[in-house]
Design an enzyme around this catalytic site. Structure first.
Site, mmCIF file in Angstrom:
data_model
loop_
_atom_site.group_PDB
_atom_site.id
_atom_site.type_symbol
_atom_site.label_atom_id
_atom_site.label_comp_id
_atom_site.label_asym_id
_atom_site.label_seq_id
_atom_site.Cartn_x
_atom_site.Cartn_y
_atom_site.Cartn_z
ATOM 1 N N LYS A 233 9.484 17.964 0.661
ATOM 2 C CA LYS A 233 9.966 16.682 0.156
ATOM 3 C C LYS A 233 11.474 16.619 0.340
ATOM 4 O O LYS A 233 12.178 17.606 0.055
ATOM 5 C CB LYS A 233 9.609 16.536 -1.321
ATOM 6 C CG LYS A 233 8.102 16.577 -1.585
ATOM 7 C CD LYS A 233 7.404 15.347 -1.034
ATOM 8 C CE LYS A 233 5.926 15.356 -1.385
ATOM 9 N NZ LYS A 233 5.260 14.096 -0.994
ATOM 10 N N ASP A 261 9.289 14.744 4.169
ATOM 11 C CA ASP A 261 8.682 13.563 3.551
ATOM 12 C C ASP A 261 9.687 12.934 2.590
ATOM 13 O O ASP A 261 10.066 13.543 1.593
ATOM 14 C CB ASP A 261 7.426 14.015 2.779
ATOM 15 C CG ASP A 261 6.686 12.861 2.128
ATOM 16 O OD1 ASP A 261 7.167 11.712 2.188
ATOM 17 O OD2 ASP A 261 5.606 13.125 1.558
ATOM 18 N N GLU A 287 8.209 11.653 7.237
ATOM 19 C CA GLU A 287 7.132 10.884 6.618
ATOM 20 C C GLU A 287 7.703 9.871 5.627
ATOM 21 O O GLU A 287 8.627 10.195 4.874
ATOM 22 C CB GLU A 287 6.208 11.875 5.889
ATOM 23 C CG GLU A 287 5.073 11.235 5.129
ATOM 24 C CD GLU A 287 4.094 12.292 4.610
ATOM 25 O OE1 GLU A 287 4.012 13.384 5.211
ATOM 26 O OE2 GLU A 287 3.417 12.024 3.600
ATOM 27 N N GLU A 314 0.209 6.640 3.446
ATOM 28 C CA GLU A 314 -0.413 6.823 2.135
ATOM 29 C C GLU A 314 -0.228 5.604 1.238
ATOM 30 O O GLU A 314 -1.011 5.394 0.313
ATOM 31 C CB GLU A 314 0.118 8.085 1.446
ATOM 32 C CG GLU A 314 1.532 7.976 0.936
ATOM 33 C CD GLU A 314 2.014 9.269 0.262
ATOM 34 O OE1 GLU A 314 2.386 10.192 1.005
ATOM 35 O OE2 GLU A 314 2.029 9.341 -0.963
ATOM 36 N N ASP A 337 -5.247 7.244 3.648
ATOM 37 C CA ASP A 337 -5.459 7.719 2.278
ATOM 38 C C ASP A 337 -6.850 7.254 1.882
ATOM 39 O O ASP A 337 -7.248 6.131 2.200
ATOM 40 C CB ASP A 337 -4.390 7.126 1.356
ATOM 41 C CG ASP A 337 -4.542 7.602 -0.082
ATOM 42 O OD1 ASP A 337 -3.724 8.430 -0.509
ATOM 43 O OD2 ASP A 337 -5.459 7.144 -0.778
ATOM 44 N N HIS A 364 -3.254 11.736 4.329
ATOM 45 C CA HIS A 364 -2.581 12.067 3.082
ATOM 46 C C HIS A 364 -3.612 12.626 2.110
ATOM 47 O O HIS A 364 -4.729 12.122 2.020
ATOM 48 C CB HIS A 364 -1.965 10.811 2.472
ATOM 49 C CG HIS A 364 -1.468 10.993 1.071
ATOM 50 N ND1 HIS A 364 -2.043 10.361 -0.013
ATOM 51 C CD2 HIS A 364 -0.463 11.742 0.574
ATOM 52 C CE1 HIS A 364 -1.401 10.713 -1.111
ATOM 53 N NE2 HIS A 364 -0.441 11.545 -0.797
#
Lengths: 461, 461
Positions: A233, A261, A287, A314, A337, A364
Site C-alpha cells: 500500500k 496500490d 493500482e 475493485e 471484484d 481484487h
C-alpha cells in the site's frame, strides 16, 4: 418430497462485523481503520433437499453478501432487504435454471433503479442476492461454481449476460465466439487446475500500518511461501513509500513482482509524479492511482508511467465503466471484484470484455470472503475462456478465512481449486452468531466492557 | 439567549411518498410508474432564533432531501441516518461559516466511503445533509441561497470546493479567476433577475403516458404560457416517437424548441439511429440517450447526431464523471441535479467546470422539490459566474409544488427569483404528516381501503 415446486421462502439478512481496525490489518492510504464486515443474505427455500437448514452446505439455501468496511453495513443490509419481493415466492428450479432473469428484474426495477442506476449500495445489494442464487444453483448442480460455469452451454452463458450499454464494445455473437473458442481444451485445463491450482499474490506484507521490520519479515516469508508477487500500500507519504519500496525490494530480490496500490489517493498529475518516484524499485503495477470513476484519468496515467502497468477495478461500479476503461486503453490489468458489481452475471460480462480486449484479469480479494468468491471467476476464465494464467494472479490476503465453511486453500502461492458444490460463500453459523452487530456475542461483550470502562473513568474523575 | 454556542441537536428523517403513479405523471421509457418521493432530513439545532421549531422558516432548522421515485426511499432514509454522527453536536456558526468542512468529512468517512465512493445511495444522502446545512446557512444569513452564493467572497467559495480528482481539468486558481470575472456586473444582473426571472422550459406536455390529444393541448398551452422550449419523453417505441414529435411540432410551430429525452434507454448505435429518425422534427437536444456512466458513448453519439445537441446529467453521479464528459466533448448541454450529487459544494464545482469548458448548464428538475432547489444554482450562475442566460433554461414540471413552504413561481415561462431566506427546501408540515410512508394519514387510509377491497373480493369469491 414437496408436493409443489420448491420456492424461495425468505431472504434472511445479517449485519456481520469483525473488529479488524484494532490490529491495523487492512490499513491503506484511504482506509486507515476498517472493520471488515459483510451484509450477508441467505435465500431460504422449501426445497426437499433442505436437510437441516442451518449449515448452508445443502441444496436448499443460497448464500451471498456484500463486503463493507464497517459503518454503513446496516444501510447495505437495508438495501438487500429492499430487494426481497423480487425473490421470495419464485420457483427454485426456474431461478437456478436462469439466474439472469432475476438479475434483469433487479437492475430493471424501475423505482429502485433511481437509486443508482447500477452503482453503489443498491447495486452491491443486487450482487449479494444474485450471487446467493448462483450459490444455490451450484449446490443443486453438485458443482463448485467455477466448474458449473466452465461446463455450461455457451449459448446459455451468453443469455446470462445483459448486453445493454455494451454492444458498442461486445456483441452477443462475439461473446459466443469467445466462449466457444475458450471451450477447446477445457478438459485438459480442468485437470491441470485441479492438480496445480491457480497463481496468487499476497498483500499481507504491505499494509500501511506495518513498520519496516514487519514488512521485511512478511515479504521474505511470502517469497518463502512460494508467492511470486507481493503488494504494498502506498499514497500516504512519498518519502515513506520510497523507503518501503526499497525495503520490500531488498527483502524479495529482483525476481519477485512488487505491485503498489494507492487506493485512489491521487489526482492525475500527482499519480504520475509519485509513480515515477517509485519506478527505481521496479513496481509491477500501480493500482487505483486515482478515482475509480476516472476513465480518462487512468488512460492519461497509463500513458505517462509505462512500463509500470496500471491496474484498477475493485471500486469500478459496473460493466459500463469497465467497458470504457478497455475502450480508452486505460488499463493493463483489470481487477474484478466479486461483491461490488451486480453479481456473477455482470462479472461474466466483464470477463468477456477483458477477453475481447486482451487485458488480463487479476481479481481484487481480501476483505471478508472475497477470496472465497472471486477464485471461481479466475478458474472459469482459465478453464473455459482465455485458457491461460500468464500474467494472471488472484489477490490473497490471509484474513478471516476461518469464518467460512469452505475456506480458500493456498499451497505454494497458489489457490487450490475448490471442489465443494456452491460458490464458497457460506459463513459458519457460529461466526454469524458471534459477530452479528450489535447483538452478537462478541459485540455485546465489547459493549459491556466499554460501558464498564466508562463507568470506572466516571468514578475515578 | 443561549449561554453556549448553538449546536446541531438532531437529524430528523422522514420517508415521504406521493402516489403519483396513479396518474401516470412522470412516466417515461425507463420509469413507467414512479411514486415521487423524498428522503427528507431536518437538522435541528438549539439556536436561540428557533422561534417555533416546526415550520422550517426560521434560522434554527436546515432542511434537505433526496428525491427518489418510490421503492427504496427507506434505504435512502437509512443512509441519511448513517451520517448523523458527523453533524450532531457541531457548532451551528462553524457549520454555516464553512459547510465545505462537513462535506469533506462526509465524503471522507473512510468506512462509509466504501459504499460508493461518491455515488449512489450514500452520496445522495450526503447531498441531502449538505444541502440542509446550506439551507440553514442561507436562512441565518437572511438571504435566498442564490444570493448568498452570488455575494460570497470568491476566495471563500473556492474553499468550499473539493478539488480532488479535478485538478487535471480545473485548478483552484482557475476557479478563482472564473468567479472574480463573474462578479463583474453582478449588481446589474441581480436587478435584472429580480425584475424578469430566469427562463424555464416545461416537460409537462411530454410524458409517455399521455395520448396525442393531451400532448397537443398541453404543448399549445405551454406556448401560450410563454415557454419557448418544451420536452418530450421518447424511447419506448420509434413509430410512436416519430408520431409524437410530429404532433408536438405541429402544436408549437417552428419557433419553439422541442427537446427529447430517452431516459437512458439506448445503446450507442441505437441512440444514433433513433435520434436521426426524429431529426426531421428538429429536436433541439437528445437527453440521456444512453447510460449516464458512458462518457465515451455520449461522445460518440454527439459526434454522430449533430446538429442535434446531446444533454445529460440528472443521473451523473459526481463531479469526476462531469469532468470527463467535458474533457471528452461528450455534452452540448450539462444538466445538473440538485439532489443527486453531494450537495451545494459539489454543484459549485460542476458549475465551474461547465463555465471553464463553455458548456451551458440547463438543470434537471421536476420530481419532488427539485425545481425549488435547482433554481438557486442557475441564478447564481447567471448573476456571478457566466453572466448569461443564453441557451440556458431550467426544467419546469408543474407537480407537487404546493407541498413546499416557498414554492417556485413561474411567470411567462420564467422562474421568479426567490427572495425568502434559505434554499426553498422546506416542505409543509401538513404534507409531511399526510404523506409519510407508511404511517401518514394518506397511506394509512389507502392501506385501510385496500384491505377492505381485498376482504370484499374474498367474500365475493
Amino acid at each position: 418430497m414437496s408436493p409443489t415446486p420448491a420456492r424461495v421462502t425468505a431472504v434472511d439478512t445479517h449485519d456481520i462485523r469483525f473488529p479488524t481496525s484494532r490490529e491495523l490489518d487492512g490499513s491503506d492510504a484511504m482506509n486507515p481503520d476498517p472493520d471488515y464486515s459483510a451484509a450477508y443474505a441467505v435465500l431460504r427455500t422449501d426445497a426437499a433437499d433442505n436437510t437441516d437448514g442451518t449449515d448452508g452446505t445443502d441444496g436448499a439455501e443460497g448464500h451471498g453478501f456484500t463486503f463493507t468496511i464497517g459503518r454503513g453495513n446496516d444501510v447495505q443490509v437495508a438495501a438487500i432487504h429492499a430487494l426481497r419481493h423480487h425473490v421470495v415466492g419464485r420457483s427454485v428450479d426456474e431461478l437456478c435454471a436462469d439466474p439472469g432473469s432475476l438479475f434483469r428484474d433487479l437492475i430493471g426495477d424501475s423505482q429502485l433503479r433511481w437509486l443508482g442506476p447500477e452503482k453503489g449500495v443498491m447495486h452491491m445489494a443486487i450482487g449479494a442476492v444474485v450471487n446467493a442464487v448462483w450459490d444455490l444453483a451450484a449446490k443443486r448442480a453438485g458443482k463448485p461454481l467455477w466448474r458449473l460455469l466452465a461446463e455450461a452451454d455457451p449459448v446459455w452463458l451468453v443469455r446470462q449476460i445483459d448486453f445493454r450499454y455494451l454492444t458498442d464494445a461486445l456483441t452477443p455473437d462475439e461473446a459466443l465466439g469467445l466462449l466457444r473458442r475458450g471451450r477447446e481444451g477445457a478438459g485438459e485445463r480442468t485437470a491441470r487446475l485441479l492438480a496445480h491450482g491457480y497463481p496468487a499474490y499476497t498483500t499481507s506484507p504491505g499494509w500501511l500500518g506495518y513498520d519496516d521490520a514487519k514488512l521485511t519479515r512478511l515479504a521474505a516469508q511470502a517469497v518463502a511461501d512460494g508467492f511470486t508477487q507481493i503488494k504494498l500500500k502506498v499514497g500516504a507519504d512519498l518519502d515513506d513509500d520510497v523507503r518501503r519500496c526499497r525495503v520490500a525490494r531488498a527483502a524479495v530480490g529482483p525476481g519477485v513482482r512488487i505491485a503498489v496500490d494507492a487506493n485512489q489517493r491521487w489526482d492525475v498529475a500527482e499519480a504520475i509524479r509519485w509513480t515515477r518516484a517509485l519506478a527505481p524499485y521496479d513496481p509491477y503495477w500501480i493500482e487505483e492511482p486515482t478515482s475509480p470513476d476516472d476513465v480518462l484519468g487512468h488512460a492519461a496515467i497509463r500513458e505517462a508511467v509505462a512500463p509500470v502497468k496500471v491496474a484498477t477495478g475493485e471500486h469500478v461500479h459496473n460493466r459500463v465503466v469497465f467497458k470504457q476503461m478497455l475502450q480508452a486503453g486505460a488499463l493493463d490489468v483489470l481487477q474484478i471484484d466479486a461483491a461490488r458489481v451486480g453479481g456473477v452475471n455482470e462479472n461474466l460480462a466483464i470477463l468477456l470484455l477483458a477477453a475481447k480486449y486482451g487485458v488480463p484479469v487479476c481479481p481484487h480479494a481480501g476483505g471478508v470472503g472475497l477470496c472465497e468468491l472471486v477464485q471461481h471467476f479466475s478458474m472459469f476464465d482459465y478453464v473455459a475462456l482465455t485458457g491461460t494464467t500468464e500474467d494472471r494472479v488472484i489477490e490473497y490476503v490471509d484474513h478471516l478465512h476461518d469464518h467460512f465453511l469452505d475456506p480458500v486453500v493456498i499451497r505454494e502461492g497458489r489457490y487450490t481449486a475448490p471442489t465443494a458444490p456452491g460458490f464458497s460463500a457460506a459463513m459458519r453459523p457460529e461466526s454469524i452468531a458471534r459477530y452479528t452487530f450489535p447483538g452478537g456475542t462478541f459485540w455485546a461483550a465489547d459493549l459491556a466492557q466499554q460501558t464498564q470502562q466508562t463507568q470506572q473513568k466516571g468514578h475515578a474523575a
